[in-house]
Each structure stands twice: as structure tokens, then as C-alpha cells.
Write a protein that holds these residues in place. Structure first.
Motif, PDB file in Angstrom:
ATOM      1  N   CYS A  37       0.786  -1.301  -0.056  1.00  0.00           N
ATOM      2  CA  CYS A  37       0.067   0.127  -0.093  1.00  0.00           C
ATOM      3  C   CYS A  37       0.852   1.153  -0.044  1.00  0.00           C
ATOM      4  O   CYS A  37       1.936   1.205   0.592  1.00  0.00           O
ATOM      5  N   MET A  38       0.576   2.133  -0.674  1.00  0.00           N
ATOM      6  CA  MET A  38       1.258   3.500  -0.607  1.00  0.00           C
ATOM      7  C   MET A  38       1.188   4.079   0.669  1.00  0.00           C
ATOM      8  O   MET A  38       0.006   3.950   1.449  1.00  0.00           O
ATOM      9  N   ASP A  39       2.128   4.892   0.853  1.00  0.00           N
ATOM     10  CA  ASP A  39       2.154   5.846   1.977  1.00  0.00           C
ATOM     11  C   ASP A  39       1.176   7.074   1.771  1.00  0.00           C
ATOM     12  O   ASP A  39       1.863   8.116   1.419  1.00  0.00           O
ATOM     13  N   ALA A  40       0.162   7.076   1.913  1.00  0.00           N
ATOM     14  CA  ALA A  40      -0.698   8.267   1.522  1.00  0.00           C
ATOM     15  C   ALA A  40      -1.888   8.360   2.456  1.00  0.00           C
ATOM     16  O   ALA A  40      -2.139   7.643   3.300  1.00  0.00           O
ATOM     17  N   LYS A  41      -2.554   9.492   2.204  1.00  0.00           N
ATOM     18  CA  LYS A  41      -3.471   9.873   3.383  1.00  0.00           C
ATOM     19  C   LYS A  41      -4.575   8.901   3.805  1.00  0.00           C
ATOM     20  O   LYS A  41      -4.635   8.638   5.175  1.00  0.00           O
ATOM     21  N   LYS A  46      -0.758  -1.855   5.542  1.00  0.00           N
ATOM     22  CA  LYS A  46      -0.694  -3.279   4.597  1.00  0.00           C
ATOM     23  C   LYS A  46      -1.869  -3.484   3.970  1.00  0.00           C
ATOM     24  O   LYS A  46      -3.191  -3.453   4.541  1.00  0.00           O
ATOM     25  N   PRO A  47      -1.940  -4.341   2.777  1.00  0.00           N
ATOM     26  CA  PRO A  47      -3.235  -4.836   2.451  1.00  0.00           C
ATOM     27  C   PRO A  47      -3.580  -6.029   3.129  1.00  0.00           C
ATOM     28  O   PRO A  47      -2.965  -6.780   3.776  1.00  0.00           O
ATOM     29  N   TRP A  60     -11.756  -5.496  -4.888  1.00  0.00           N
ATOM     30  CA  TRP A  60     -10.623  -5.556  -4.090  1.00  0.00           C
ATOM     31  C   TRP A  60     -11.021  -5.960  -2.699  1.00  0.00           C
ATOM     32  O   TRP A  60      -9.974  -6.193  -1.879  1.00  0.00           O
ATOM     33  N   LYS A  61     -12.015  -6.526  -2.339  1.00  0.00           N
ATOM     34  CA  LYS A  61     -12.348  -6.941  -0.978  1.00  0.00           C
ATOM     35  C   LYS A  61     -11.660  -8.001  -0.497  1.00  0.00           C
ATOM     36  O   LYS A  61     -11.177  -7.976   0.775  1.00  0.00           O
ATOM     37  N   ASP A  62     -10.899  -9.034  -1.377  1.00  0.00           N
ATOM     38  CA  ASP A  62     -10.221  -9.992  -0.675  1.00  0.00           C
ATOM     39  C   ASP A  62      -8.770  -9.480  -0.392  1.00  0.00           C
ATOM     40  O   ASP A  62      -7.989 -10.278   0.321  1.00  0.00           O
ATOM     41  N   ASN A  63      -8.313  -8.533  -0.961  1.00  0.00           N
ATOM     42  CA  ASN A  63      -6.780  -8.030  -0.835  1.00  0.00           C
ATOM     43  C   ASN A  63      -7.072  -6.545  -1.131  1.00  0.00           C
ATOM     44  O   ASN A  63      -6.748  -6.267  -2.094  1.00  0.00           O
ATOM     45  N   ALA A  64      -7.231  -5.745   0.130  1.00  0.00           N
ATOM     46  CA  ALA A  64      -7.425  -4.313  -0.353  1.00  0.00           C
ATOM     47  C   ALA A  64      -6.674  -3.390   0.562  1.00  0.00           C
ATOM     48  O   ALA A  64      -6.035  -3.616   1.604  1.00  0.00           O
ATOM     49  N   CYS A  65      -6.002  -2.189   0.173  1.00  0.00           N
ATOM     50  CA  CYS A  65      -5.393  -1.081   0.823  1.00  0.00           C
ATOM     51  C   CYS A  65      -6.420  -0.141   1.234  1.00  0.00           C
ATOM     52  O   CYS A  65      -5.882   0.965   1.770  1.00  0.00           O
ATOM     53  N   PRO A 111      -3.805  -3.273  -4.178  1.00  0.00           N
ATOM     54  CA  PRO A 111      -2.250  -3.390  -3.563  1.00  0.00           C
ATOM     55  C   PRO A 111      -1.436  -3.899  -4.685  1.00  0.00           C
ATOM     56  O   PRO A 111      -0.298  -4.388  -4.415  1.00  0.00           O
ATOM     57  N   ASN A 112      -1.547  -3.604  -5.907  1.00  0.00           N
ATOM     58  CA  ASN A 112      -0.813  -4.099  -7.008  1.00  0.00           C
ATOM     59  C   ASN A 112      -0.156  -3.136  -7.804  1.00  0.00           C
ATOM     60  O   ASN A 112       0.205  -3.163  -9.129  1.00  0.00           O
ATOM     61  N   LEU A 113       0.091  -1.609  -6.974  1.00  0.00           N
ATOM     62  CA  LEU A 113       0.530  -0.491  -7.635  1.00  0.00           C
ATOM     63  C   LEU A 113       2.048  -0.551  -7.473  1.00  0.00           C
ATOM     64  O   LEU A 113       2.701   0.630  -7.789  1.00  0.00           O
ATOM     65  N   GLY A 114       2.606  -1.342  -6.882  1.00  0.00           N
ATOM     66  CA  GLY A 114       4.118  -1.139  -6.419  1.00  0.00           C
ATOM     67  C   GLY A 114       4.889  -0.739  -7.512  1.00  0.00           C
ATOM     68  O   GLY A 114       5.881   0.046  -7.233  1.00  0.00           O
TER      69      GLY A 114
END
Length: 255
Positions: A37-41, A46-47, A60-65, A111-114
Motif C-alpha cells: 500500500c502507498m504511504d498516503a492519506k 498493509k493490504p 478488491w475485497k479479498d486484498n485491499a489497501c 495492492p498491485n501498484l508497487g
């Protein structure tokens, strides 16, 4: 002084094991990149599962930020998330607004934007995304459904009048149809959020572009896409068989 054979084998094994340890650390870092997860507002640290995500955020309910509350706020015309008003040039058409809600869910929940997270320095986030490759269908449909809605700016990240507490058009600007502010789909996707997204000619299902939205009954297609771009960013990640192959000489040398 020359090392005895057993001593030489022991030293060789240690070097191999050190190399394997370094490789394991590299692989762990890559895996973190693929589920982060991004360090954002409003992002979680963690997802993880979020069974109660609202409406267009449910894929994204199974794995979300994002949290359930964030997903609810993402569907409001003016939410507490950023006090951003979609209707700054009159009512935005529902078919257009649907894409902005999907955009918000994608940004807040995925959670896939890394591979595309970069550092930034603002009061509300320390990380952002840049040049996320969107599938052609996503950009084209976004543009098609919004072309007759109105806005007064092409970059929505900055330059607004916030004196009322929400974004208003800056003085001297005029409200125009999206299709004149953004003549092509690429203009909309790439300019709207300061290059957060990149227009591509890749299609959904190609494994080379990110889908902004997918059905909550589908396997998340963006997992494979993130893995592909993570590999492009560095050395390929060996599978379990490769680790055993590398570990065997070290174990034999210690016998």
C-alpha cells in the motif's frame, strides 16, 4: 598459506550461502513491491481482506489497501477523502462519474501498484503512483463516457480555488466539454492526475496493462501485470526449483 581441502570447501559453501541470502532478500523486496500500500492519506499500512467494501470498490475485497469507510466515501459527490467536487462545472453525467469512482477505488484499494510507486513530498502523502500503464479499453471508455461532461482544468492535481473548502474553478477559467479539454483519450488519462497513468495500446487480458476495474467474480488480473513489470525492473525471480539447484552445491560442500 594454502587452505586445506575441507577448509576451502567450507569457505566456498559460506560464499554460496551468502549469495543465496542476498538473493532471498532481493526476492523478498520484489514480493513486497507486488503486494503493498502507498504511504498516503487514506491507505492502510498493509493490504488485507475487507469483506464490506462498497459497490464499485468490491473487486478488491479479498486484498485491499482501503477500508470499508473509504470505499463508501469514494462514491460520494463530495466526500471527506479530499473534499473534491466532481460537479465543479455543473452536474457530471452519471456514466462519466462512474469512471471517476472506479479511478478512486483503484487508487485507494489496489495492492498491485508497487512497480509504479514513487516518492513525493506533500502534506497528505509521501508516495504517489506515476505512469501506471492503463489498458486501452479503460482510457477509451473513460473518454467516451465523459466527453460531453464539463470541466475547467486539464490537471486536477493543482491550481484549484479552495477558498470555499472544496475545489472551485480558478478565476478566469471557463467550463468546457471534456472533449475540448482532453482532445484524445491519452490526454485524459495522462494529464488529469499529473501522469499518474499512462495510455497504452495494450488490451485487457494481455498481461501488459492494468485494468482500472474488473468484476468482483474475477481473479484480479492486475496481479500478473504487476509481476511482469516487477521483472522488467530487475533480475528475474527464480522459482523454488532454482533455489534448490543453487543450494545443493553449498550443502554438498559442507558434508
Amino acid at each position: 598459506m594454502r587452505l586445506t581441502a575441507p577448509r576451502g570447501r567450507e569457505m566456498a559453501a559460506r560464499w554460496v550461502l551468502l549469495g543465496l541470502l542476498a538473493a532471498c532478500v532481493t526476492e523478498a523486496a520484489k514480493k513486497d513491491m507486488l503486494n503493498v500500500c502507498m504511504d498516503a492519506k487514506h491507505h492502510k499500512t498493509k493490504p488485507g481482506p475487507e469483506g464490506e467494501l462498497h459497490n464499485q470498490c468490491t473487486p478488491w475485497k479479498d486484498n485491499a489497501c482501503c477500508t470499508a469507510n473509504t470505499s463508501m466515501e469514494a462514491h460520494k459527490d463530495q466526500s471527506y477523502l479530499y473534499s473534491f467536487n466532481w460537479n465543479h462545472c455543473g452536474g457530471m453525467k452519471d456514466k462519466c462519474k462512474r469512471h471517476f469512482i472506479q479511478d478512486t477505488c483503484f487508487y485507494e484499494c489496489s495492492p498491485n501498484l508497487g512497480p509504479w510507486i514513487v516518492q513525493t513530498d506533500t502534506s497528505w502523502r509521501r508516495e504517489r503512483i506515476m505512469d501506471v500503464p492503463l489498458c486501452k479499453e479503460d482510457c477509451d471508455q473513460w473518454w467516451n463516457d465523459c466527453q460531453d461532461s464539463f470541466t475547467c482544468k486539464e490537471n486536477w492535481h493543482k491550481g484549484w480555488n479552495w477558498t470555499t473548502g472544496s475545489n472551485q474553478c480558478p478565476r478566469g477559467s471557463e467550463c468546457r466539454p471534456f472533449k475540448t479539454v482532453f482532445p484524445q483519450p491519452a490526454d485524459l488519462c495522462e494529464k488529469l492526475w499529473s501522469r499518474s497513468y499512462k495510455y497504452t495500446t495494450e488490451s485487457q487480458g494481455s498481461g501488459r496493462c492494468m485494468q482500472m476495474w474488473f468484476s468482483n467474480t474475477e481473479v484480479n488480473p492486475n496481479v500478473a501485470v504487476a509481476e511482469y513489470y516487477a521483472r522488467l525492473a530487475g533480475a528475474p525471480m527464480p522459482g523454488p526449483g532454482a533455489w534448490l539447484f543453487l543450494l545443493a552445491p553449498a550443502l554438498l560442500a559442507l558434508l
